[in-house]
Write an enzyme that holds these catalytic residues in place. Structure first.
Site, PDB file in Angstrom:
ATOM      1  N   ASP A   1      51.455  40.912  50.328  1.00 41.57           N
ATOM      2  CA  ASP A   1      50.516  41.250  49.263  1.00 41.57           C
ATOM      3  C   ASP A   1      51.241  40.950  47.939  1.00 41.57           C
ATOM      4  O   ASP A   1      52.469  40.850  47.914  1.00 41.57           O
ATOM      5  CB  ASP A   1      50.164  42.740  49.360  1.00 41.57           C
ATOM      6  CG  ASP A   1      49.420  43.232  48.148  1.00 41.57           C
ATOM      7  OD1 ASP A   1      48.442  42.579  47.737  1.00 41.57           O
ATOM      8  OD2 ASP A   1      49.826  44.275  47.590  1.00 41.57           O
TER       9      ASP A   1
ATOM     10  N   ASP B   1      50.004  42.160  44.198  1.00 42.92           N
ATOM     11  CA  ASP B   1      49.959  43.256  43.225  1.00 42.92           C
ATOM     12  C   ASP B   1      50.499  44.551  43.822  1.00 42.92           C
ATOM     13  O   ASP B   1      50.004  45.025  44.843  1.00 42.92           O
ATOM     14  CB  ASP B   1      48.524  43.466  42.728  1.00 42.92           C
ATOM     15  CG  ASP B   1      48.029  42.278  41.943  1.00 42.92           C
ATOM     16  OD1 ASP B   1      48.749  41.839  41.035  1.00 42.92           O
ATOM     17  OD2 ASP B   1      46.923  41.782  42.234  1.00 42.92           O
TER      18      ASP B   1
ATOM     19  N   GLY C   1      39.647  43.557  43.740  1.00 39.58           N
ATOM     20  CA  GLY C   1      39.079  42.395  43.064  1.00 39.58           C
ATOM     21  C   GLY C   1      38.575  42.773  41.678  1.00 39.58           C
ATOM     22  O   GLY C   1      37.842  43.749  41.510  1.00 39.58           O
TER      23      GLY C   1
ATOM     24  N   LYS D   1      40.148  37.602  31.120  1.00 37.35           N
ATOM     25  CA  LYS D   1      41.147  38.542  31.649  1.00 37.35           C
ATOM     26  C   LYS D   1      42.270  37.793  32.354  1.00 37.35           C
ATOM     27  O   LYS D   1      43.452  38.108  32.193  1.00 37.35           O
ATOM     28  CB  LYS D   1      40.464  39.546  32.594  1.00 37.35           C
ATOM     29  CG  LYS D   1      41.390  40.562  33.240  1.00 37.35           C
ATOM     30  CD  LYS D   1      41.773  40.162  34.640  1.00 37.35           C
ATOM     31  CE  LYS D   1      42.821  41.050  35.251  1.00 37.35           C
ATOM     32  NZ  LYS D   1      43.184  40.632  36.615  1.00 37.35           N
TER      33      LYS D   1
ATOM     34  N   ASP E   1      51.273  47.629  49.586  1.00 40.11           N
ATOM     35  CA  ASP E   1      51.557  48.837  48.804  1.00 40.11           C
ATOM     36  C   ASP E   1      50.377  49.801  48.789  1.00 40.11           C
ATOM     37  O   ASP E   1      50.476  50.849  48.168  1.00 40.11           O
ATOM     38  CB  ASP E   1      51.872  48.471  47.344  1.00 40.11           C
ATOM     39  CG  ASP E   1      50.636  47.986  46.624  1.00 40.11           C
ATOM     40  OD1 ASP E   1      50.049  46.979  47.072  1.00 40.11           O
ATOM     41  OD2 ASP E   1      50.217  48.636  45.647  1.00 40.11           O
TER      42      ASP E   1
HETATM   43  C1  XBP Z   1      44.946  44.117  43.848  1.00 39.07           C
HETATM   44  C2  XBP Z   1      43.651  44.021  43.182  1.00 39.07           C
HETATM   45  C3  XBP Z   1      43.362  42.951  42.197  1.00 39.07           C
HETATM   46  C4  XBP Z   1      43.976  43.065  40.844  1.00 39.07           C
HETATM   47  C5  XBP Z   1      43.264  42.145  39.880  1.00 39.07           C
HETATM   48  O1  XBP Z   1      44.757  44.479  45.225  1.00 39.07           O
HETATM   49  O2  XBP Z   1      42.759  44.771  43.497  1.00 39.07           O
HETATM   50  O3  XBP Z   1      41.978  42.984  42.001  1.00 39.07           O
HETATM   51  O4  XBP Z   1      43.881  44.400  40.386  1.00 39.07           O
HETATM   52  O5  XBP Z   1      43.156  40.853  40.308  1.00 39.07           O
HETATM   53  P1  XBP Z   1      45.785  44.053  46.381  1.00 39.07           P
HETATM   54  P2  XBP Z   1      41.857  39.965  39.898  1.00 39.07           P
HETATM   55  O6  XBP Z   1      47.172  44.274  45.865  1.00 39.07           O
HETATM   56  O7  XBP Z   1      45.448  44.981  47.516  1.00 39.07           O
HETATM   57  O8  XBP Z   1      45.544  42.606  46.759  1.00 39.07           O
HETATM   58  O9  XBP Z   1      41.361  40.476  38.572  1.00 39.07           O
HETATM   59  O10 XBP Z   1      42.362  38.544  39.816  1.00 39.07           O
HETATM   60  O11 XBP Z   1      40.814  40.130  40.964  1.00 39.07           O
HETATM   61 MG    MG Z   2      48.661  45.589  46.425  1.00 38.32          MG
END
Ligand code: XBP
Ligand code: MG
Length: 227
Positions: free
Chosen positions: A8, A10, A50, A76, A173
C-alpha cells in the site's frame, strides 16, 4: 515460498495523509467551496477510500449538491505533487526493506487507492527515481472500479505479477487495506499509521510498529535472512 511484496502507499510507505488533507483543503478554498476538513473530520472521511469518492461522500453527508469532483480532484493532485516535491520521508524501515527484497530477488509491487501520479510523486520525492524503477508492478487508483476494502486492486497487482496470492505478502496501514488484501487471499502485515492507529486489524498476519528488520515476521525474516 515468498516471491513478491505488495505495498500500500498512503500511510504504509510514508505518512502522506496530512499532505493529502492540505491539498484537498487548498483545492476547496480555490474553488470557493467553503469546505474545510480538519483532522477529526478527515479521520472519519478516510473510511471512504479514494479522493473523488471521499468528496462525493462528504457532499452527501452534509446535504449539499456534489461539486465538480473531477476538476477539484485534478487540482488536488497537482497541489499534492508540489507538496511532495518539497520533501517527504519514507517510514522507518521501508527503504531498507525494499533494498533487501531486491537483493533477495523478490519482486516489488504497489496496490493502492491513491491516483497513479501520487505514486510517481512519492517515488521521486523519496527515492529520486521513477516509480517504475522502484516497483515492477503498479496497480493504482481508478484502474479498478471498486476501491479498497474491495479486493480488486490486490487481485490486479497479483495478475500483473503473474503470481498466486500464496507467493506474495501485502503491507498495509489500515483496516480497509487489510480487508482488501485478505479478500484477494493475501497474507498482510500491518504498520498502523497516524490516522489508522486505533483501527481493528483483525485478519492481519502481524501488526508491527514499523518495517524495521527487528520486527519482520515470518515468512519475511526467512526470505530476507542473510541479504
Ligand atoms: C488512501 C486513500 C487515498 C488518499 C487520496 O487509502 O484513501 O484516497 O487519501 O488519494 P489506501 P486520491 O492507503 O488504503 O490506499 O485523492 O488520489 O484518491
Ligand atoms: Mg494506506
Amino acid at each position: 515460498t515468498l516471491a513478491a511484496l505488495i505495498f500500500d502507499v498512503d500511510g504504509t510507505l510514508a505518512e502522506t495523509e496530512e499532505a493529502h488533507r492540505h491539498a484537498f483543503n487548498l483545492s476547496f478554498a480555490e474553488a470557493g467551496l467553503g469546505w474545510h476538513w480538519d483532522r477529526d473530520t478527515y479521520r472519519r472521511l478516510l473510511r471512504t477510500t479514494g479522493g473523488k469518492e471521499r468528496m462525493r461522500r462528504y457532499a452527501q453527508e452534509t446535504g449539499q449538491p456534489a461539486p465538480d469532483v473531477t476538476a477539484l480532484h485534478a487540482r488536488k493532485t497537482e497541489t499534492y505533487a508540489r507538496q511532495l516535491a518539497q520533501g517527504l520521508a519514507l517510514r522507518p524501515g521501508v527503504a531498507d526493506l525494499v533494498t533487501a527484497a531486491r537483493a533477495a530477488g523478490l519482486r516489488l509491487a504497489v496496490a493502492t487507492t491513491t491516483s497513479a501520479p501520487n505514486v510517481q510523486a512519492l517515488a521521486r520525492a523519496c527515492w529520486d527515481r521513477d516509480a517504475d524503477q522502484v516497483f515492477d508492478v503498479i496497480a493504482a487508483g481508478d484502474e479498478v472500479p471498486r476501491k479498497k476494502p474491495a479486493a480488486d486492486i490486490y487481485t490486479l497487482a497479483l495478475a500483473r505479477l503473474g503470481l498466486p496470492a500464496g507467493a506474495a505478502l501485502a503491507f498495509e496501514d489500515s483496516r480497509n487495506g487489510v480487508l482488501a488484501a485478505r479478500g484477494a487471499g493475501l497474507r498482510v502485515v500491518v504498520t498502523p499509521a497516524l490516522y489508522t492507529e486505533a483501527e481493528d486489524f483483525t485478519g492481519a498476519l502481524a501488526v508491527i510498529p514499523s518495517l524495521e528488520s527487528a520486527h519482520w515476521p515470518e515468512p519475511l525474516a526467512t526470505a530476507l535472512a542473510g541479504v
